[in-house]
Design an enzyme around this catalytic site. Structure first.
Site, short mmCIF file in Angstrom:
data_model
loop_
_atom_site.label_atom_id
_atom_site.label_comp_id
_atom_site.label_asym_id
_atom_site.label_seq_id
_atom_site.Cartn_x
_atom_site.Cartn_y
_atom_site.Cartn_z
N LYS A 2 20.65 -29.93 4.81
CA LYS A 2 21.12 -28.95 5.95
C LYS A 2 21.58 -27.64 5.20
O LYS A 2 22.23 -27.75 4.04
CB LYS A 2 22.29 -29.35 6.66
CG LYS A 2 23.04 -28.46 7.55
CD LYS A 2 24.08 -29.22 8.35
CE LYS A 2 24.85 -28.32 9.30
NZ LYS A 2 25.88 -28.99 10.00
N SER B 120 25.97 -28.77 15.02
CA SER B 120 25.39 -27.62 14.10
C SER B 120 24.16 -28.10 13.42
O SER B 120 23.57 -27.34 12.89
CB SER B 120 26.41 -27.06 13.44
OG SER B 120 26.90 -27.83 12.54
N SER C 125 29.11 -32.79 15.12
CA SER C 125 27.72 -32.28 14.62
C SER C 125 26.57 -32.82 13.95
O SER C 125 25.75 -32.43 13.72
CB SER C 125 28.22 -30.89 13.92
OG SER C 125 28.75 -29.91 14.70
#
Length: 492
Positions: free
Chosen positions: A79, A159, A183
């Site tokens: 990420k 997210s 998330s």
């Protein structure tokens, strides 16, 4: 071996150690899959092909000597919230576009220490603020799943939408992610993957771009519960560079698998039945209860009375901490700097207006408001008191139960653009997940069924602090009972 990208992390690690496949072959297969799928899905913001192949060849050399770590040769996605030395880390924002860290986050350093291979950086909501991966400066990520009822492009959740989309589409064996209010678990539920947020403090936050420091926690998104146990062990460690890092040993969570749930008491909180919850979510929850009963667990009705205050509490605490953390991006010290400005105040204003997107600006405004002199006691201090009550609710039920079962999300994945008009509607996606963050507890989402349109639905297991082992046991029991094997049909 055929169809290398469909391997689970566990199976791939075993195949690499047995030398049935090389890391270079596996990495090449994933790079090929990414080149085909990423133009449509937008899961990766940067593909580090040369670096990946170099790391893969190094791993192959170690494996040839019967050496290597627990993840030796396994290609992973990262990420874009985790700093990676020599590779851009932008956190989905124009504010950090072009930033190339001279250091490595502790989480990713642990993965490389254990032999993992970095395929690239994964898209995300800007500064991890979002539930649909539509706030990214690099454009929205698309869910590889589509509903049989319509052909709309769907959100993968946020997210960590890039991480979830990449794992679901077989563009990496597993991916790092982060969870501030859900998330990891919400995107996992939307994409038919497994996502776990460990106890706060298990994984170091050093080198992880900050959103809300008392809530942020790293974790993996994977294809199976066994993969999550393997990946999480490598990600977690004590880190003196993080003042909130827990100075405790990281267990071998894989050893907890296979123990079953016989004799465990599983709590079902009545407050998680929310207004307008789709019947299929309630039906899946009921089915999860029956699966655990059949596996030998005892089901206990419990109450978490302050749950109804969790979402408003989160949306005071998180923006307040974000307002403080992101104050450093002022055009003077870090990140983007406006080219022209009439004076110092204009420089600050123009820089932040250009660097931050609308959702980040909205949350920073909320945070500044609740921390302001006239409202600090009325909002922020009161929210901290309610947060303590939410944690106390959990403390009281741990004497009655070993783990808690809830839905992961209030719906299946929704179409891109559907909830952008009303931010509050978007925030409601976190209704089942924020309590674990506010209380610092571990939580996992496991794919357990599909809705009427064939889209994945997840069940969430919440455990007591530092008891990820029980969380994994319950999650594995749900995974075995659900037998979820559905995969998205390739449309890219």
């Amino acid at each position: 071996m055929s169809d290398l990208t469909s391997l689970t992390l566990t199976d791939a690690v075993e195949a690499l150690k047995a030398r049935r496949v090389s890391s270079e072959e596996l990495t090449t297969a994933f790079l090929g899959a990414i080149s085909t799928a990423n133009p449509a899905l937008n899961a990766y913001v940067e593909v580090t092909a040369d670096k990946a192949l170099d790391m893969a060849r190094t791993s192959d050399a170690r494996l040839a000597r019967d050496q290597g770590g627990p993840l030796e040769g396994a290609p992973l996605g990262v990420k874009d919230l985790f700093c990676t030395e020599g590779v851009q880390t932008a956190a989905g924002s124009n504010m950090l576009r072009g930033f190339v860290p001279p250091y490595e986050s502790t989480v990713t350093a642990n993965l490389w220490r254990d032999g993992a291979v970095m395929l690239g950086k994964l898209n995300m909501d800007e500064f991890a603020m979002g539930s649909s991966n539509e706030t990214s400066a690099f454009g929205p990520v698309k869910n590889p799943w589509k509903s049989s009822a319509q052909n709309a492009e769907l959100t993968p959740g946020g997210s960590s939408g890039g991480s979830a989309s990449a794992v679901a589409a077989d563009l990496c064996l597993a991916a790092t992610a982060s969870d501030t209010g859900g998330s990891i678990r919400q995107p996992a539920a939307f994409t038919g993957t497994v996502g776990i947020k460990p106890t706060y403090g298990r994984a170091s936050r050093f080198g992880m771009v900050a959103f809300a420091s008392s809530l942020d926690q790293a974790g993996p998104i994977t294809k199976t519960v066994a993969d999550a146990a393997l990946m999480l062990r490598s990600m977690c460690s004590f880190d003196p560079k993080d003042s909130t890092s827990l100075d405790i040993e990281t267990p071998d969570w894989s050893a907890a698998l296979g123990q079953g749930v016989k004799g465990l008491k599983i709590g079902v909180p009545r407050e998680y039945v929310v207004d307008c919850m789709p019947a299929e979510i309630q039906a899946l929850w009921d089915k999860g209860v029956e699966w655990l009963k059949a596996a030998g667990a005892e089901i206990v009705d419990i109450s978490l009375p302050h749950t109804k205050y969790a979402l408003p509490t989160y949306y005071i605490v998180a923006p307040a901490e974000a307002s403080s953390n992101l104050a450093r991006y002022d055009g003077m010290r870090f990140g983007h700097r406006a080219d022209t400005a009439a004076n110092l105040t204009d420089l600050y204003e123009t820089t932040r207006a250009e660097g931050f997107g609308k959702e980040v600006q909205r949350r920073l405004t909320i945070g500044a408001y609740v921390l302001s002199a006239g409202f600090y006691d009325a909002y922020y201090v009161r929210a901290l008191k309610v947060r303590r009550r939410i944690a106390e609710d959990f403390d009281k039920v741990w004497g009655q139960v070993d783990a808690i079962l809830t839905p992961s999300t209030p719906s299946a994945a929704f179409a891109l653009g559907d909830k952008q008009i009303d931010p509050v509607t978007m925030y409601l996606n976190d209704v089942f997940t924020v309590t674990a963050n506010l209380a610092g507890l571990p939580g996992i989402s496991v794919p357990a069924g599909v809705d009427a349109g064939g889209l994945p639905l997840g069940l969430q297991v919440i455990g007591r602090a530092l008891d990820e082992a029980t969380v994994f046991r319950v999650a594995e029991a749900l995974e075995d009972a659900a037998g979820f094997t559905a995969k998205p049909a390739k449309w890219w």
